[in-house]
Motif scaffolding. Structure first.
Motif, short mmCIF file in Angstrom:
data_model
loop_
_atom_site.label_atom_id
_atom_site.label_comp_id
_atom_site.label_asym_id
_atom_site.label_seq_id
_atom_site.Cartn_x
_atom_site.Cartn_y
_atom_site.Cartn_z
N ARG A 200 -42.87 79.07 31.98
CA ARG A 200 -41.85 78.02 31.98
C ARG A 200 -40.60 78.42 32.76
O ARG A 200 -39.80 77.57 33.12
CB ARG A 200 -41.46 77.65 30.54
CG ARG A 200 -42.52 76.90 29.79
CD ARG A 200 -42.77 75.51 30.34
NE ARG A 200 -43.77 74.78 29.54
CZ ARG A 200 -44.55 73.85 30.03
NH1 ARG A 200 -44.47 73.49 31.31
NH2 ARG A 200 -45.42 73.24 29.26
N GLN A 201 -40.45 79.73 32.99
CA GLN A 201 -39.29 80.18 33.77
C GLN A 201 -39.43 79.86 35.25
O GLN A 201 -38.44 79.85 35.99
CB GLN A 201 -39.06 81.68 33.56
CG GLN A 201 -38.42 81.95 32.19
CD GLN A 201 -38.64 83.37 31.71
OE1 GLN A 201 -39.00 84.25 32.49
NE2 GLN A 201 -38.43 83.59 30.42
N ASN A 202 -40.64 79.59 35.70
CA ASN A 202 -40.85 79.18 37.08
C ASN A 202 -40.53 77.69 37.19
O ASN A 202 -41.17 76.87 36.52
CB ASN A 202 -42.31 79.44 37.47
CG ASN A 202 -42.59 79.11 38.92
OD1 ASN A 202 -41.92 78.26 39.53
ND2 ASN A 202 -43.56 79.78 39.49
N PRO A 203 -39.55 77.32 38.02
CA PRO A 203 -39.12 75.91 38.10
C PRO A 203 -40.28 74.96 38.37
O PRO A 203 -40.32 73.84 37.83
CB PRO A 203 -38.14 75.89 39.26
CG PRO A 203 -37.67 77.30 39.40
CD PRO A 203 -38.77 78.18 38.92
N ALA A 204 -41.26 75.40 39.16
CA ALA A 204 -42.39 74.52 39.49
C ALA A 204 -43.25 74.23 38.26
O ALA A 204 -44.00 73.25 38.24
CB ALA A 204 -43.24 75.16 40.58
N LEU A 205 -43.17 75.08 37.26
CA LEU A 205 -44.03 74.92 36.07
C LEU A 205 -43.24 74.44 34.86
O LEU A 205 -43.74 74.45 33.74
CB LEU A 205 -44.71 76.25 35.74
CG LEU A 205 -45.55 76.88 36.87
CD1 LEU A 205 -46.17 78.18 36.39
CD2 LEU A 205 -46.64 75.91 37.33
N LYS A 206 -41.98 74.04 35.10
CA LYS A 206 -41.09 73.71 34.00
C LYS A 206 -41.60 72.52 33.18
O LYS A 206 -41.52 72.52 31.96
CB LYS A 206 -39.70 73.37 34.58
CG LYS A 206 -38.56 73.83 33.71
CD LYS A 206 -37.24 73.72 34.44
CE LYS A 206 -36.07 73.81 33.47
NZ LYS A 206 -36.10 72.84 32.38
N ASP A 207 -42.17 71.52 33.89
CA ASP A 207 -42.44 70.26 33.20
C ASP A 207 -43.91 69.88 33.11
O ASP A 207 -44.23 68.83 32.55
CB ASP A 207 -41.69 69.12 33.92
CG ASP A 207 -40.19 69.28 33.75
OD1 ASP A 207 -39.77 69.66 32.63
OD2 ASP A 207 -39.46 69.07 34.73
N VAL A 208 -44.82 70.66 33.69
CA VAL A 208 -46.23 70.25 33.65
C VAL A 208 -46.89 70.70 32.35
O VAL A 208 -46.48 71.70 31.76
CB VAL A 208 -47.03 70.82 34.84
CG1 VAL A 208 -46.49 70.30 36.16
CG2 VAL A 208 -47.04 72.35 34.82
#
Lengths: 370, 370
Positions: A200-208
């Motif tokens: 979740r700390q990776n912005p690209a994976l924040k919301d998926v």
């Protein structure tokens, strides 16, 4: 030619080139395509004519002493993903967010140099703490959006050891610590929580949506891989809830007296397989080896991979044996589930008889040569 | 109980036992069954639950330095037999009349000790006569007749070398003598006449049709086997007449500049295959090897065996690559002929994409593991 006309021609040519170049740019701006769909399978992402391989490509191949754990982990992870991401709506992409370095660090022990290690520090060499987390794999699930692909979900598989093999001294005797089922579950859930938080700390994976699936590794000497026992689908950064999976794998025919949980199989299935085996194994004067991997979901047999090994002395023997096996398969093997029978000699496959998932028709193919 | 009644009972029991035994004898007197039929393939003879193997089982496996010659000889012989003995009316049986000893003697050189050798005496060691006859195979064609099987025809394949490899001294350098096409034909016809005459001396083979088929062996370093070039169907003890066969085998893609008769292939077929190959070989960052064996009858391509070799790093890579290849096969490979594509890594087959003879549908099967 007059200078004025020259100018007009030159500007026209320049204008046309620009248009041509622009349209080139447009037609090549759709950089993505897919591998094409197969019944019930995901299409895969192709980027500029090449398959988009995993950022951690090859890490898990070095991670498994038992090759069955590698194949079954990956097939099983796709099986779990299908529960959440429909093959009709999603396109599969090899993991692009966990790279080789990250996965290797996570699979290591936690040390000063490697604070991200998911496995505990070694402790005493004579009585080390087990390494629990053995393999990690990321799968990305995409949807087309205009000219590009957009990430719509991620699945992470985590493989937890059911035994830990170690040596007290270098080149000393081997010791094994069994890891209880409860401990496998507990360690899997701990690792899952850490992994989810980090992703979740990776912005690209924040919301998926991130699905995490837990797999129990089979022992190193097993002739079948382990199986997935739980998964969770998460929208936030802490695990929402676990769904139990009741997959089991078994080797058939069952050895007399074996009765542990990983090799448990239904007695009727085992009897049917034994009938098939005795029909097949005495076809030639030399005995043929006949073994199977079986998968169960709860008490239901969900599929089999059968291997028949024998010495062939001619192509006509291969043809006749394959026909005979196809007939025996129809007669003795259970209906309604995918089964394949590899027929091989000297570890070379000579023919295959199979029934694919969702089909009720047996197919036969013989590998000939010109 | 009165003695009279006892006698009646005893005789009744004896009579019944006799009836039971007789019927046992009858029901087990049908000792023959078959492997079951496949579309366009022969059924094979099973005798008392076991496959009836060749009396010369395994001789040819030791006879071929090039394994492609072995497989292609046997597949090709069955192909020739189908021209004479319909798969609908005849049942296939492995050769029962030429035994190991006989075939081995016939394949030897003619010497005092081995007067039956079909190959000439060695002559000078520094300039030996070639061995022409390399392999012999018998196939029997049967029909059911009451409770047994009756021999209705025999096919004999004879493989003739297109080159002869020898050493002038033990462990010395290797020399090769090329054998011209005319000489291959001539030697084949000479051997065929001798073989036919000898077979007719066996009372069981006195009256059945005997088909003799001649095969030109490929050189030892060839990546495809040789092909059959003539056959004759004979009712008497001398060869009636030869029918030419125009089979040719080739390796694709064609190497630049090669233009000899055994590797001749149609330019369009080669171009189509090259398009397929370039679509497939750059799918992964690592290049995949893509080669094919092709068979021609005259100028018509009659089938292909394609092998794709690459290094896979996960099951999902295998799935995606297989889908992609199935799509490329539909697009680039010729229609109307049987083709198979073996997809392998480290010489292990991972999946197969194929279209069987007589079918217009591509089939795909992936070898997974639990």
């Amino acid at each position: 030619m007059k200078t004025k006309w020259k100018k007009v021609i030159i500007s026209t040519v320049l204008l046309m080139s620009t248009i041509v170049l622009a349209s080139c740019g447009k037609s090549s701006s759709k950089d993505y395509s897919t591998t094409g769909s197969g019944a019930g399978n995901y299409q895969g992402v192709i980027h500029k004519g090449h398959y988009r391989v995993s950022k951690a490509r090859g890490v898990n191949t070095g991670q498994n002493s038992n090759p069955y754990n590698l194949k079954s982990f990956e097939s099983g992870l796709t099986q779990v993903s299908k529960r959440v991401f429909s093959t009709k709506s999603y396109i599969f992409q090899e993991g692009q967010y966990l790279d080789t370095n990250t996965v290797e660090n996570w699979l290591g022990r936690k040390t000063k140099k490697n604070p991200e290690g998911l496995n505990p520090a070694q402790g005493k060499k004579s009585n080390p703490n087990p390494e629990y987390v053995q393999q990690i794999e990321e799968q990305d699930y995409m949807q087309e959006s205009g000219n590009s692909m957009k990430l719509k979900g991620v699945t992470i598989g985590i493989g937890i050891n059911s035994e830990y093999n170690y040596q007290k001294k270098t080149d000393g005797p081997n010791y094994t610590k069994n890891i209880s089922n409860d401990e496998v579950h507990r360690q899997g859930e701990i690792a899952a929580q850490k992994v989810l938080k980090r992703l979740r700390q990776n912005p690209a994976l924040k919301d998926v949506p991130i699905v995490i699936a837990l797999y129990k590794q089979a022992p190193d000497d097993s002739l079948v891989g382990g199986s997935f026992f739980a998964y969770s689908k998460n929208n936030g950064d802490s695990i929402s809830s676990w769904h139990d999976l009741d997959y089991k794998t078994a080797v058939l025919p069952k050895a007399n007296g074996t009765n542990n949980s990983t090799t448990e199989s239904n007695q009727t299935d085992n009897d049917n397989f034994s009938n098939f085996k005795s029909q097949v194994q005495n076809f030639f004067p030399n005995v043929s080896g006949v073994t199977a991997q079986a998968q169960y979901d709860g008490k239901s047999l969900t599929g089999m991979h059968i291997t028949v090994t024998t010495q062939f002395y001619s192509q006509t023997e291969i043809n006749s044996f394959t026909q005979y096996i196809a007939r025996a398969a129809k007669k003795y093997l259970p209906s309604g589930i995918p089964i394949d029978i590899k027929i091989q000699s000297d570890s070379q496959m000579q023919s295959v008889v199979y029934r694919n998932n969702g089909s009720d028709k047996w197919q036969t193919h013989i590998f000939e040569s010109y």
